[in-house]
Design an enzyme around this catalytic site. Sequence first.
Site, PDB file in Angstrom:
ATOM      1  CD  GLU A  51      -1.636  35.723   9.040  1.00 52.22           C
ATOM      2  OE1 GLU A  51      -1.297  36.489   8.113  1.00 52.22           O
ATOM      3  OE2 GLU A  51      -2.517  36.007   9.875  1.00 52.22           O
ATOM      4  NE  ARG A 108      -4.506   7.308   6.353  1.00 48.45           N
ATOM      5  CZ  ARG A 108      -3.506   7.168   7.229  1.00 48.45           C
ATOM      6  NH1 ARG A 108      -3.176   5.954   7.658  1.00 48.45           N
ATOM      7  NH2 ARG A 108      -2.844   8.205   7.670  1.00 48.45           N
ATOM      8  CD  GLN A 109      -9.361  12.303   8.257  1.00 49.28           C
ATOM      9  OE1 GLN A 109     -10.214  13.076   8.685  1.00 49.28           O
ATOM     10  NE2 GLN A 109      -8.070  12.530   8.422  1.00 49.28           N
ATOM     11  CG  HIS A 141      -6.420   4.749   1.791  1.00 49.24           C
ATOM     12  ND1 HIS A 141      -5.647   3.667   2.163  1.00 49.24           N
ATOM     13  CD2 HIS A 141      -7.575   4.646   2.501  1.00 49.24           C
ATOM     14  CE1 HIS A 141      -6.301   2.956   3.060  1.00 49.24           C
ATOM     15  NE2 HIS A 141      -7.464   3.509   3.293  1.00 49.24           N
ATOM     16  CG  ASP A 184      -7.091  -3.985   4.068  1.00 44.77           C
ATOM     17  OD1 ASP A 184      -7.094  -3.769   2.840  1.00 44.77           O
ATOM     18  OD2 ASP A 184      -6.669  -3.154   4.891  1.00 44.77           O
ATOM     19  CE  LYS A 208      -5.991  -3.873   7.972  1.00 45.88           C
ATOM     20  NZ  LYS A 208      -5.495  -2.562   7.517  1.00 45.88           N
ATOM     21  CG  ASP A 235      -0.834  -1.284   3.124  1.00 44.53           C
ATOM     22  OD1 ASP A 235      -1.877  -0.928   2.531  1.00 44.53           O
ATOM     23  OD2 ASP A 235      -0.748  -1.344   4.358  1.00 44.53           O
ATOM     24  CG  ASP A 239       0.580   6.834   9.966  1.00 50.98           C
ATOM     25  OD1 ASP A 239       1.631   7.307  10.458  1.00 50.98           O
ATOM     26  OD2 ASP A 239      -0.525   7.364  10.130  1.00 50.98           O
TER      27      ASP A 239
END
Length: 332
Positions: A51, A108-109, A141, A184, A208, A235, A239
Amino acid sequence: MAKLPDKCFIIADQKGEAWDLAEDIYNNLNKRTPDVFHINKIELVKFRNLEIKPRIEYNVRRSHCFYIADSNQDPQYWLSELAFVNHTLKNSSAGEIINVLPNLFFSRQDRKDEARVPVSSRVVADIIGLYADRVLTMDVHSQQIQGFYNIPFDSLPSFSTVTEYLRNNHKEILNEELTIASPDAGGGKRVEGFARRLGNPHIAIGYKTKTKDGEVEELRFPKEQVEGRDILIIDDIGDSFETIAEAYKGLKNKGAKKIYAYCTHAFFTGGYEVLGNLEKLFIGDTIKQPYLKKFKLNENLKEKLEIIPFAPLLAEAIYRISIGESLSQLFE
């Protein structure tokens, strides 16, 4: 011009990887307006069960507080510390809490792409919005995640800093044979910004294809856009750098000549092998590179990697936010 607040703090964990960036931002601001911006340390207590408890060193009551989050942290740990620091600042009666997130994790999510998964970008926005008053980040992103925030959200484009760096240090790259390429269609706006800033009308957009597990299977470019030309691949997130490696193959297959690349947020989770083929790889300093010694790169490969500092750009944005001035010039 609006008046600066009486006191503004640049806040970071002194023992974290973001401390150097925070000091660079502070030094840029202090040269411009001495005795207005101050640097403030976070003492991060870690308990044996993992913690954490952050403590701000100096009184922040009624002050503008710019918290520089550490993009080198594990994303889950980054989110916990961000939430706790924001709550600490709110409980300490900070006048305004601005999260400076050099790299915004989970961006990205941004959608539900399969059954029974979260829209993680929305969750992060909800957590930040509980206590913070504003978000400042770089080259996010997914631009549409701004709609998840109920507080002002600014994503600074890096192209102005990068193009100035190239003009000052690598004029040989900026020739009439150069094409600005995106792996892309999602990076189309990004390469348009670079091309406009460079006065270069030549743009190429890749196509892509991916396997089921999301890995890049093939990356193709229109032959007429890249054959016989030098290429600068743009880009936002590197990653494993698999995308740029596949872009290199696709470009060479279509007759491209010298190939350079730029990536804002470079993680190198797959190592530095991508440097072997590229003429140069330019990256931002949103992520520090503590692994260069570990991988024992030879001098030839080290010379291919150049890190572009973003502290001046972030400092300019922080100054403008502090006096209530528009950020729009930083987007042009």
